[in-house]
Design a protein around this motif. Structure first.
Motif, PDB file in Angstrom:
ATOM      1  N   UNK A 195       0.825  -1.202   0.000  1.00  0.00           N
ATOM      2  CA  UNK A 195       0.000   0.000   0.000  1.00  0.00           C
ATOM      3  C   UNK A 195       0.864   1.260   0.000  1.00  0.00           C
ATOM      4  N   UNK A 196       0.269   2.356  -0.405  1.00  0.00           N
ATOM      5  CA  UNK A 196       1.018   3.611  -0.359  1.00  0.00           C
ATOM      6  C   UNK A 196       1.296   4.038   1.078  1.00  0.00           C
ATOM      7  N   UNK A 200      -5.614   8.836  -6.316  1.00  0.00           N
ATOM      8  CA  UNK A 200      -4.186   8.820  -5.981  1.00  0.00           C
ATOM      9  C   UNK A 200      -3.981   8.338  -4.546  1.00  0.00           C
ATOM     10  N   UNK A 201      -2.713   8.261  -4.152  1.00  0.00           N
ATOM     11  CA  UNK A 201      -2.349   7.726  -2.852  1.00  0.00           C
ATOM     12  C   UNK A 201      -2.597   8.680  -1.699  1.00  0.00           C
ATOM     13  N   UNK A 202      -2.202   8.219  -0.504  1.00  0.00           N
ATOM     14  CA  UNK A 202      -2.502   8.958   0.721  1.00  0.00           C
ATOM     15  C   UNK A 202      -1.786  10.298   0.784  1.00  0.00           C
ATOM     16  N   UNK A 203      -0.526  10.320   0.391  1.00  0.00           N
ATOM     17  CA  UNK A 203       0.215  11.584   0.422  1.00  0.00           C
ATOM     18  C   UNK A 203      -0.419  12.634  -0.473  1.00  0.00           C
ATOM     19  N   UNK A 221      -9.380   2.577  -4.838  1.00  0.00           N
ATOM     20  CA  UNK A 221      -9.573   1.175  -4.466  1.00  0.00           C
ATOM     21  C   UNK A 221      -8.547   0.709  -3.432  1.00  0.00           C
ATOM     22  N   UNK A 222      -8.007   1.616  -2.683  1.00  0.00           N
ATOM     23  CA  UNK A 222      -7.040   1.285  -1.633  1.00  0.00           C
ATOM     24  C   UNK A 222      -7.776   0.791  -0.394  1.00  0.00           C
ATOM     25  N   UNK A 223      -7.007   0.309   0.584  1.00  0.00           N
ATOM     26  CA  UNK A 223      -7.606  -0.079   1.852  1.00  0.00           C
ATOM     27  C   UNK A 223      -8.257   1.104   2.541  1.00  0.00           C
ATOM     28  N   UNK A 224      -7.619   2.268   2.454  1.00  0.00           N
ATOM     29  CA  UNK A 224      -8.180   3.471   3.063  1.00  0.00           C
ATOM     30  C   UNK A 224      -9.457   3.894   2.339  1.00  0.00           C
ATOM     31  N   UNK A 225      -9.451   3.803   1.031  1.00  0.00           N
ATOM     32  CA  UNK A 225     -10.651   4.143   0.260  1.00  0.00           C
ATOM     33  C   UNK A 225     -11.798   3.190   0.614  1.00  0.00           C
ATOM     34  N   UNK A 226     -11.488   1.886   0.735  1.00  0.00           N
ATOM     35  CA  UNK A 226     -12.515   0.907   1.111  1.00  0.00           C
ATOM     36  C   UNK A 226     -13.077   1.212   2.497  1.00  0.00           C
ATOM     37  N   UNK A 254      11.920  -5.153  -3.611  1.00  0.00           N
ATOM     38  CA  UNK A 254      11.470  -4.092  -4.506  1.00  0.00           C
ATOM     39  C   UNK A 254       9.972  -3.887  -4.273  1.00  0.00           C
ATOM     40  N   UNK A 255       9.598  -2.691  -3.898  1.00  0.00           N
ATOM     41  CA  UNK A 255       8.216  -2.410  -3.517  1.00  0.00           C
ATOM     42  C   UNK A 255       7.456  -1.764  -4.671  1.00  0.00           C
ATOM     43  N   UNK A 256       6.275  -2.298  -4.946  1.00  0.00           N
ATOM     44  CA  UNK A 256       5.325  -1.647  -5.845  1.00  0.00           C
ATOM     45  C   UNK A 256       4.233  -1.077  -4.939  1.00  0.00           C
ATOM     46  N   UNK A 257       4.249   0.239  -4.736  1.00  0.00           N
ATOM     47  CA  UNK A 257       3.325   0.889  -3.797  1.00  0.00           C
ATOM     48  C   UNK A 257       2.083   1.357  -4.541  1.00  0.00           C
TER      49      UNK A 257
END
Length: 271
Positions: free
Chosen positions: A32-33, A174-177, A143-148, A57-60
């Motif tokens: 996750x981001x 977009x992401x949290x930031x 569709x992120x965990x935060x969005x859900x 290697x992270x895919x955020x």
């Protein structure tokens, strides 16, 4: 002589191949981001590599996108925070086993002037007030965990966004930031995970207005992508990362990650 030449050839091939194998000890983690934006991975991963020699290697992405990345076989491990989506991923046969790793909580952030009058501990009442007053609200919409979690809170608050969504509700995909930056620029409300909020510097007039509600609990889980479905998954090194995260050592390292003395994540792996 022939035996000697053969041995020398084997030795030469071994020396050439050894660096390649060392470089090859890497895994891809779809996550996750929030784990990236909070700085957790920047703290954790060098320690894991130092111990194991495995590069991560992270895919955020948002949790939904991270799980889709794993469904395509483009990751070895997923480390996300939306339990219902994670259990669906497992039921579909894409994951091996889900392990709980850590938790923190969500917070409702907004302008200190609090035009919707939400300050307090009741998140559902806060969402009702934001909608009733059409106060600016930024949604990740990714569709992120935060969005859900945000969508679930609107539903629990009895608000049908399809009928009540208006210009006050801004989805950015977009992401949290990025969501926090947008909220700061707009003096808007936004649901954030606490870890990213603590590490966020561009706060402007934003402050935490609602926290501590049991609806705001935020659990993280980790899973090895199923090598039976994707034979190229690096199951040994991927499982080594999972095992390290839930080990006493990994759990202690997660607990020790702090910003300005504040702990961002609380380990809760089951023994």
């Amino acid at each position: 002589m022939r035996l000697r030449l053969a041995l020398l050839l084997v030795l030469a091939l071994t020396l050439v191949a050894a660096p390649g194998r060392a470089e090859d000890r890497s895994i891809v983690v779809a996550s996750t981001t929030s784990t990236q934006d909070s700085g957790l991975f920047g703290y954790l991963l060098p320690l894991f590599k130092q111990k194991t020699g495995i590069d991560v290697k992270v895919v955020a992405q948002g949790t939904g996108q991270a799980l889709d990345t794993a469904r395509r076989g483009d990751a070895d491990v997923v480390f996300v925070h939306a339990k219902a989506q994670e259990e669906k991923f497992l039921a579909e046969g894409y994951g091996v086993k889900r392990y709980e790793v850590m938790y923190n909580d969500f917070v409702l952030v907004g302008p200190q002037s609090d035009p919707a009058g939400v300050k307090g501990q009741d998140i559902l009442a806060a969402f009702r007030s934001i909608e009733a007053k059409a106060a600016p609200f930024v949604s990740r919409g990714d569709r992120s965990g935060t969005h859900a979690a945000e969508l679930a809170l609107w539903k629990q608050a009895g608000i049908d966004l399809s009928a009540h969504k208006g210009p006050w509700y801004r989805e950015i995909g977009q992401g949290m930031g990025a969501a926090l930056n947008t909220a700061s620029a707009m003096d808007a409300y936004v649901l954030s995970d606490r870890g990213t909020w603590i590490s966020f510097k561009n706060r402007g007039e934003l402050a935490i207005l609602v926290e501590g509600d049991t609806h705001l609990f935020n659990q993280y889980g980790v899973m090895l992508v199923n090598p039976a479905k994707f034979p190229h998954v690096k199951k040994e090194d991927g499982q080594a990362f999972v095992d390290w995260l839930i080990s006493p050592e990994g759990q202690a390292i997660i607990a020790n990650y702090k910003i300005d003395g504040q702990q961002l994540f609380f380990p809760n792996a089951k023994p």
